[in-house]
Design a protein around this motif. Sequence first.
Motif, PDB file in Angstrom:
ATOM      1  N   THR A  42      35.062 -37.180  98.253  1.00  0.00           N
ATOM      2  CA  THR A  42      34.812 -38.412  97.729  1.00  0.00           C
ATOM      3  C   THR A  42      33.993 -39.390  98.821  1.00  0.00           C
ATOM      4  O   THR A  42      34.045 -39.258  99.997  1.00  0.00           O
ATOM      5  CB  THR A  42      36.054 -39.045  97.298  1.00  0.00           C
ATOM      6  OG1 THR A  42      36.961 -39.262  98.344  1.00  0.00           O
ATOM      7  CG2 THR A  42      36.997 -38.189  96.516  1.00  0.00           C
ATOM      8  N   SER A  43      33.502 -40.496  98.320  1.00  0.00           N
ATOM      9  CA  SER A  43      32.952 -41.390  99.296  1.00  0.00           C
ATOM     10  C   SER A  43      33.836 -42.688  99.458  1.00  0.00           C
ATOM     11  O   SER A  43      33.600 -43.782  99.818  1.00  0.00           O
ATOM     12  CB  SER A  43      31.671 -42.019  98.926  1.00  0.00           C
ATOM     13  OG  SER A  43      31.477 -42.379  97.627  1.00  0.00           O
ATOM     14  N   LEU A  44      35.331 -42.659  98.973  1.00  0.00           N
ATOM     15  CA  LEU A  44      36.134 -43.639  99.049  1.00  0.00           C
ATOM     16  C   LEU A  44      36.712 -43.948 100.426  1.00  0.00           C
ATOM     17  O   LEU A  44      36.484 -43.072 101.259  1.00  0.00           O
ATOM     18  CB  LEU A  44      37.392 -43.269  98.238  1.00  0.00           C
ATOM     19  CG  LEU A  44      37.092 -43.128  96.912  1.00  0.00           C
ATOM     20  CD1 LEU A  44      38.369 -42.236  96.043  1.00  0.00           C
ATOM     21  CD2 LEU A  44      36.669 -44.134  95.895  1.00  0.00           C
ATOM     22  N   ALA A  45      36.790 -45.364 100.611  1.00  0.00           N
ATOM     23  CA  ALA A  45      37.088 -45.910 102.015  1.00  0.00           C
ATOM     24  C   ALA A  45      38.766 -45.760 101.994  1.00  0.00           C
ATOM     25  O   ALA A  45      39.355 -45.640 101.424  1.00  0.00           O
ATOM     26  CB  ALA A  45      36.638 -47.295 102.065  1.00  0.00           C
ATOM     27  N   LEU A  46      38.960 -45.767 103.499  1.00  0.00           N
ATOM     28  CA  LEU A  46      40.278 -45.821 103.709  1.00  0.00           C
ATOM     29  C   LEU A  46      41.086 -46.863 103.053  1.00  0.00           C
ATOM     30  O   LEU A  46      40.482 -47.965 102.913  1.00  0.00           O
ATOM     31  CB  LEU A  46      40.441 -45.994 105.323  1.00  0.00           C
ATOM     32  CG  LEU A  46      41.633 -45.840 105.933  1.00  0.00           C
ATOM     33  CD1 LEU A  46      42.353 -44.524 105.808  1.00  0.00           C
ATOM     34  CD2 LEU A  46      41.611 -46.161 107.285  1.00  0.00           C
ATOM     35  N   GLY A  47      42.213 -46.595 102.559  1.00  0.00           N
ATOM     36  CA  GLY A  47      43.097 -47.726 101.835  1.00  0.00           C
ATOM     37  C   GLY A  47      42.758 -47.911 100.461  1.00  0.00           C
ATOM     38  O   GLY A  47      43.446 -48.870  99.905  1.00  0.00           O
TER      39      GLY A  47
END
Length: 73
Positions: A42-47
């Motif tokens: 995924t390209s999701l960010a931390l948090g």
Amino acid sequence: MLPNSAWQGRNDFGALGYRAPCPPPGRSHRDAFYLSALDQPTSLALGVTRNRFLRAVEGHILASGELAGLYSH
């Protein structure tokens, strides 16, 4: 410590990271742990929040599992 390829989302306390089960005194509490194998990163960010994560991986889950426990003290 997490591997370089791992990241964490927000927990129920609104913070990053794992916190051990700690139910309120006198009551049982159910905790569930979910694991999913994805067909692509995924390209999701931390948090990221749980709901945002679930929307992003929809259609990309190859396999999943759940471990649930009932805790009390």
